[in-house]
Write a protein that holds these residues in place. Structure first.
Motif, PDB file in Angstrom:
ATOM      1  N   UNK A 156     113.730 -34.859  41.228  1.00 40.57           N
ATOM      2  CA  UNK A 156     114.172 -35.109  39.929  1.00 40.57           C
ATOM      3  C   UNK A 156     114.488 -34.112  39.093  1.00 40.57           C
ATOM      4  N   UNK A 157     115.494 -34.431  38.241  1.00 44.19           N
ATOM      5  CA  UNK A 157     116.049 -33.674  37.342  1.00 44.19           C
ATOM      6  C   UNK A 157     115.216 -32.853  36.304  1.00 44.19           C
ATOM      7  N   UNK A 158     114.131 -33.921  35.989  1.00 48.92           N
ATOM      8  CA  UNK A 158     113.118 -33.534  34.958  1.00 48.92           C
ATOM      9  C   UNK A 158     112.211 -34.648  34.954  1.00 48.92           C
ATOM     10  N   UNK A 159     110.890 -34.311  34.763  1.00 56.01           N
ATOM     11  CA  UNK A 159     109.699 -35.409  34.494  1.00 56.01           C
ATOM     12  C   UNK A 159     109.754 -35.655  32.993  1.00 56.01           C
ATOM     13  N   UNK A 160     109.590 -36.829  32.431  1.00 56.77           N
ATOM     14  CA  UNK A 160     109.488 -37.041  31.110  1.00 56.77           C
ATOM     15  C   UNK A 160     107.932 -37.833  31.206  1.00 56.77           C
ATOM     16  N   UNK A 161     107.160 -37.449  29.907  1.00 52.04           N
ATOM     17  CA  UNK A 161     106.199 -38.285  29.605  1.00 52.04           C
ATOM     18  C   UNK A 161     106.105 -38.174  28.166  1.00 52.04           C
ATOM     19  N   UNK A 162     105.776 -39.335  27.812  1.00 51.84           N
ATOM     20  CA  UNK A 162     106.044 -39.694  26.293  1.00 51.84           C
ATOM     21  C   UNK A 162     104.403 -40.128  25.522  1.00 51.84           C
ATOM     22  N   UNK A 163     103.351 -39.666  26.251  1.00 49.88           N
ATOM     23  CA  UNK A 163     101.821 -40.245  26.010  1.00 49.88           C
ATOM     24  C   UNK A 163     101.801 -39.786  24.509  1.00 49.88           C
ATOM     25  N   UNK A 164     101.146 -40.782  23.913  1.00 54.42           N
ATOM     26  CA  UNK A 164     100.537 -40.554  22.587  1.00 54.42           C
ATOM     27  C   UNK A 164      99.196 -39.710  22.463  1.00 54.42           C
ATOM     28  N   UNK A 165      98.475 -39.739  23.744  1.00 50.94           N
ATOM     29  CA  UNK A 165      97.226 -39.086  23.677  1.00 50.94           C
ATOM     30  C   UNK A 165      96.979 -38.840  25.375  1.00 50.94           C
ATOM     31  N   UNK A 166      96.608 -37.460  25.562  1.00 54.65           N
ATOM     32  CA  UNK A 166      95.983 -37.273  27.039  1.00 54.65           C
ATOM     33  C   UNK A 166      94.924 -36.274  26.853  1.00 54.65           C
TER      34      UNK A 166
END
Length: 226
Positions: free
Chosen positions: A126-136
């Motif tokens: 992958x070119x990049x990993x995207x994560x958009x979580x509100x909460x982790x």
């Protein structure tokens, strides 16, 4: 049950300072010194001679509302589909989006039934990993991606700032425009492989050997106490 387990525990081990603060916030009877923070690590090993980067961006997401997949897909709606594509590893269920009058676009593909072996390849290429979580509480996929020389574009939440600070790109969790801007910045930067290297070097500082030793040390210090 959680309340009484925390109360009776000799020691509480959690995965980030953010999670530690959340425990103190919601269970104020717990003394701060009772809580230890031990970071996680990645089992994945990078082979630089076997894989090459592709043009797609990757999101590893369930459709849980907390994961905020919607803003990622909205961002790719704003991007040229001939240049930018998104692969989503998770259950394909467009009905979730139709409820909100939301459409999945041609440059977004859901990948179902991904094995561990193929997941490795999807991440490393992958070119990049995207994560958009509100909460982790930690966000292990980001660390796993970095350990495979894949940079990360992450939601600007406290735990990601704590863990990945200078080693990731960040965006406002509710702004598809800001995410799209970061994707374009990742695509156009002349320092792409320097960014990959920086994240990779950070990931190597987190090891299961170190984590295991911390757990053993904590347990050993309390095993003879009554």
């Amino acid at each position: 049950m959680f309340y009484f387990n925390l109360k009776k525990a000799k020691k509480i081990i959690t995965v980030s300072n953010f999670s530690k603060n959340e425990i103190i916030k919601y269970y104020p009877h717990i003394k701060e010194e009772k809580i230890e923070v031990v970071y996680l690590a990645s089992f994945l090993k990078y082979n630089e001679n076997k894989f090459s980067k592709k043009k797609y961006y990757l999101a590893i997401n369930s459709l849980n509302e907390r994961k905020n997949i919607k803003v990622i897909i909205e961002a790719f709606k704003l991007l040229d589909p001939n240049i930018y594509s998104l692969k989503v590893i998770g259950e394909k269920n467009t009905k979730v989006f139709k409820v909100n009058n939301y459409e999945v676009f041609s440059n977004v593909e859901f990948l179902d039934d991904v094995t561990d072996a193929s997941l490795y390849i999807w991440i490393v290429e992958a070119k990049a990993l995207i994560n958009a979580s509100f909460y982790e509480g930690f966000g292990l996929p980001a660390l796993e991606a970095m350990s495979l020389y894949t940079p990360c574009i992450l939601s600007d939440i406290p735990v990601y700032r704590e863990l990945y600070g200078e080693n990731a790109f960040f965006f406002d969790t509710v702004s598809a425009n800001k995410l799209a801007e970061q994707v374009v910045a990742m695509e156009q930067t002349d320092a792409y492989f320097e960014i990959c290297k920086k994240g990779f070097e950070f990931s190597q500082k987190c090891s299961w050997n170190t984590t295991s030793k911390r757990y053993i040390s904590i347990i050993e210090s309390y095993k003879n106490k009554k």
